[in-house]
Motif scaffolding. Structure first.
Motif, mmCIF file in Angstrom:
data_model
loop_
_atom_site.group_PDB
_atom_site.id
_atom_site.type_symbol
_atom_site.label_atom_id
_atom_site.label_comp_id
_atom_site.label_asym_id
_atom_site.label_seq_id
_atom_site.Cartn_x
_atom_site.Cartn_y
_atom_site.Cartn_z
ATOM 1 N N TYR A 257 -52.126 5.170 -36.694
ATOM 2 C CA TYR A 257 -51.479 6.271 -37.187
ATOM 3 C C TYR A 257 -51.227 7.369 -36.457
ATOM 4 N N GLY A 258 -51.465 7.245 -35.209
ATOM 5 C CA GLY A 258 -51.280 8.413 -34.270
ATOM 6 C C GLY A 258 -52.009 9.615 -34.610
ATOM 7 N N ALA A 259 -53.029 9.548 -35.125
ATOM 8 C CA ALA A 259 -53.752 10.795 -35.609
ATOM 9 C C ALA A 259 -55.205 10.338 -36.018
ATOM 10 N N PRO A 260 -56.088 11.402 -35.678
ATOM 11 C CA PRO A 260 -57.486 11.033 -36.025
ATOM 12 C C PRO A 260 -57.643 11.033 -37.638
ATOM 13 N N PRO A 261 -58.790 10.322 -38.064
ATOM 14 C CA PRO A 261 -59.170 9.989 -39.369
ATOM 15 C C PRO A 261 -59.151 11.498 -40.382
ATOM 16 N N LEU A 262 -59.449 12.384 -39.993
ATOM 17 C CA LEU A 262 -59.383 13.665 -40.679
ATOM 18 C C LEU A 262 -58.054 14.316 -40.943
ATOM 19 N N ALA A 263 -57.261 14.273 -40.022
ATOM 20 C CA ALA A 263 -55.648 14.589 -40.082
ATOM 21 C C ALA A 263 -54.785 13.654 -40.907
ATOM 22 N N VAL A 264 -55.333 12.262 -40.962
ATOM 23 C CA VAL A 264 -54.783 11.323 -41.623
ATOM 24 C C VAL A 264 -55.254 11.634 -43.274
ATOM 25 N N LEU A 265 -56.549 11.850 -43.267
ATOM 26 C CA LEU A 265 -56.887 12.247 -44.865
ATOM 27 C C LEU A 265 -56.013 13.309 -45.352
ATOM 28 N N GLU A 266 -55.895 14.382 -44.389
ATOM 29 C CA GLU A 266 -55.103 15.548 -44.934
ATOM 30 C C GLU A 266 -53.554 15.255 -45.310
ATOM 31 N N ARG A 267 -53.164 14.431 -44.452
ATOM 32 C CA ARG A 267 -51.503 14.425 -44.728
ATOM 33 C C ARG A 267 -51.299 13.359 -45.831
ATOM 34 N N THR A 268 -52.301 12.297 -46.130
ATOM 35 C CA THR A 268 -52.051 11.742 -47.076
ATOM 36 C C THR A 268 -52.265 12.316 -48.670
ATOM 37 N N GLY A 269 -52.789 13.473 -48.382
ATOM 38 C CA GLY A 269 -53.358 14.296 -49.626
ATOM 39 C C GLY A 269 -54.770 14.095 -50.389
ATOM 40 N N LEU A 270 -55.382 13.200 -49.654
ATOM 41 C CA LEU A 270 -56.767 12.944 -49.928
ATOM 42 C C LEU A 270 -57.752 14.030 -49.682
ATOM 43 N N LEU A 271 -57.569 14.979 -48.621
ATOM 44 C CA LEU A 271 -58.527 16.053 -48.362
ATOM 45 C C LEU A 271 -58.577 17.049 -49.352
ATOM 46 N N GLY A 272 -59.736 16.922 -50.101
ATOM 47 C CA GLY A 272 -60.022 18.192 -51.088
ATOM 48 C C GLY A 272 -61.157 17.848 -51.769
ATOM 49 N N PRO A 273 -61.237 18.918 -52.827
ATOM 50 C CA PRO A 273 -62.667 18.915 -53.380
ATOM 51 C C PRO A 273 -63.240 17.515 -54.338
ATOM 52 N N LYS A 274 -62.091 16.609 -54.485
ATOM 53 C CA LYS A 274 -62.599 15.543 -55.229
ATOM 54 C C LYS A 274 -62.848 14.249 -54.298
ATOM 55 N N LEU A 275 -62.940 14.556 -52.932
ATOM 56 C CA LEU A 275 -62.979 13.536 -52.019
ATOM 57 C C LEU A 275 -64.588 13.704 -51.463
ATOM 58 N N LEU A 276 -65.371 12.324 -51.684
ATOM 59 C CA LEU A 276 -66.452 12.071 -51.176
ATOM 60 C C LEU A 276 -66.459 11.306 -49.912
ATOM 61 N N VAL A 277 -67.215 11.792 -48.886
ATOM 62 C CA VAL A 277 -67.002 11.000 -47.547
ATOM 63 C C VAL A 277 -68.487 10.730 -47.031
ATOM 64 N N PRO A 278 -68.865 9.188 -47.582
ATOM 65 C CA PRO A 278 -70.024 8.824 -46.888
ATOM 66 C C PRO A 278 -70.027 8.960 -45.249
ATOM 67 N N HIS A 279 -71.205 9.478 -44.762
ATOM 68 C CA HIS A 279 -71.386 9.328 -43.426
ATOM 69 C C HIS A 279 -70.986 10.837 -42.636
ATOM 70 N N GLY A 280 -69.493 10.998 -42.496
ATOM 71 C CA GLY A 280 -69.195 12.007 -41.964
ATOM 72 C C GLY A 280 -69.649 12.501 -40.569
ATOM 73 N N ILE A 281 -70.135 11.422 -39.842
ATOM 74 C CA ILE A 281 -70.800 11.824 -38.606
ATOM 75 C C ILE A 281 -69.734 12.051 -37.356
#
Length: 488
Positions: A257-281
């Motif tokens: 995707y040419g971007a790190p995971p957090l940026a991909v979550l943001e641009r796909t609309g997933l990044l928000g208060p309804k998102l639960l991320v196991p591990h997040g390390i």
């Protein structure tokens, strides 16, 4: 029982002024599914008294990455890299030979066995997870319905849905890692997940809640992520997506995707208060991540994301959250999960606190109180449930009693620290979910645990044997899983 029941204990972890408080010789009075009084033993009228004695009575534990499998870390957390590659699907297996190791009935039994284990370890609310390694792709609508019905029979509250993915991690013939993509299977799995949300909503039961549980971020196409985000927005359900959990994940996402995971979550609309991320390390501040920034933790906090910390399973895989205190200080909502066997959040709390001390070189780097709050209040907050995770008037009557009088645990100091340092969640002796007693004297009524364990062992042996056919080198089981010591 329609009357009032007084649950009395030597120690009660109640709730007041925004946090847990410890009461001595106290009672919790329950009427129906709700708590109606909390205070000194005998202060409130009751039709029945349940004397639990030398226990710590706590809110029910909330496990948001709750293993409902017959284990994986006992098989995949100790190999060398060379042997570890053999536990993944080979590309030719994914493309041509993949199959389900278990049939639908066997899968349903495995999930129910996992639910029983959760109850035995003091978990009252769970968001299940199981391995897709042994399936022919991922979970189905029918799998999720079977899980929901098993949870309802047992009295366990679950937030669930069938897992889905449009790709799978594979090992190529030269031993390199990549993703095998099959977008039609991803779309089909998503449709099953959407169908299950409708089914779960129609049940009108507080024991069964629909959620979107796609697999790992590197196995989802951008289309599937965007469709997941849109469905979550439309229905208001939670999304749990494993992300920020490995360096290989980051490498594969960057390449795809040419971007790190957090940026991909943001641009796909997933990044928000309804998102639960196991591990997040593996955020940009992690010393093992090659990044010039230090903004990921602040981004998670600003978006209202919940990080599901799974200390035991990550420590077994040589990883650790750096650090629990830093994430909390930044405002990240923290919850806990097991993601391993045993599904023991008490043991996980002890491992989490201990690892935090090692990383910080300080004995006050983390507290058992903070971790226990994450296993109760943090999980409830992630679910949007102010009526869970606390012992307070008006809250749902989810209660767990852990025995404190086992001679093998030694002497008693602070009840929470003594439980977490000297015992495990196997000390769970009594459990109530929404006013229904599901565990009494350490026993679940109607469950033949030895018989279940015998069947689970038979299925485990078959599961273990199936690794050879998936290994890119087709090595025998004895080579993939050598004994700790050679046979004499």
């Amino acid at each position: 029982m329609n009357g009032r029941r007084s649950i009395r204990a030597a120690h009660v972890l109640a709730y007041a002024d925004g946090g847990h408080v410890l009461l001595t010789d106290a009672e919790v009075v329950v009427e129906g599914a709700r708590i109606v009084a909390v205070g000194p033993a005998g202060a409130a009228a009751a039709d029945e008294v349940i004397e639990l004695g030398a226990v710590l009575l706590t809110p029910g534990l909330v496990d948001l990455d709750a293993l409902t499998d017959i284990d994986h870390t006992i098989l995949d957390s100790w190999q060398s890299r060379e042997l570890g590659l053999g536990l993944q699907w080979s590309r030719d297996y994914a493309e041509q030979r993949r199959r389900a190791v278990f049939d639908a009935g066997e899968r349903a039994f495995i999930r129910e066995y996992g639910f029983v284990q959760l109850l035995l370890h003091g978990v009252t609310t769970a968001m299940p997870i199981a391995s897709e390694v042994h399936s022919d792709w991922a979970e189905t609508f029918e799998d999720a319905v079977a899980m929901a019905e098993a949870a309802r029979r047992l009295g366990l509250r679950v937030y669930l849905g069938p897992s889905y993915r449009s790709g799978v991690n594979v090992v190529d013939s030269d031993g390199t890692r990549s993703i095998y993509w099959n977008e039609p299977l991803g779309r089909s799995g998503f449709e099953d997940a959407e169908r299950f949300l409708e089914w779960a909503a129609a049940q009108e039961s507080d024991l069964v809640h629909g959620a979107l549980l796609p697999c790992r971020i590197e196995t989802l196409s951008e289309e599937l992520m965007r469709r997941t985000a849109a469905l979550a927005e439309r229905t208001g359900v939670l999304v749990r997506l494993h992300a920020l959990q490995g360096l290989l994940e980051r490498e594969l996402v960057l390449a795809e995707y040419g971007a790190p995971p957090l940026a991909v979550l943001e641009r796909t609309g997933l990044l928000g208060p309804k998102l639960l991320v196991p591990h997040g390390i593996y955020v940009d501040s992690n010393p093992l991540v090659d990044a010039d920034t230090d903004t990921d933790i602040a981004t998670l906090a600003a978006a209202g994301v919940t990080v599901i910390h799974c200390p035991l399973t990550m420590a077994r895989h040589g990883a650790a959250l750096d650090s629990f205190a830093r994430y909390r200080a930044a405002g990240v909502r923290m919850a806990l999960g097991t993601d391993s066997f045993p599904p023991d959040l008490v043991r996980g709390i002890d491992i989490g606190v201990t690892v935090a001390k090692v990383l910080a070189h300080r004995t006050d780097a983390a507290t058992y109180a903070d971790y226990f709050a994450a296993a109760t209040l943090g999980g409830a907050e992630a679910l949007g449930r102010r009526d869970l995770g606390r012992i307070a008037v008006g809250a749902i009557a989810d209660l767990v009693a852990f025995r404190l009088d086992d001679p093998l645990d030694g002497v008693l100091d602070d009840p929470v620290r003594t439980l977490c340092m000297n015992s495990t969640a196997r000390a769970a002796d009594f459990s109530m979910i929404a006013g229904r007693i599901v565990l009494r004297d350490g026993v679940i009524a109607g469950i033949d645990l030895p018989a279940m364990t015998r069947r689970a062992q038979q299925l485990f042996d078959r599961m273990r044997a199936a690794y050879s056919e998936r290994d890119y080198l087709r090595r025998p089981v004895g080579e993939l899983f050598p004994p700790s010591f050679p046979s004499g």
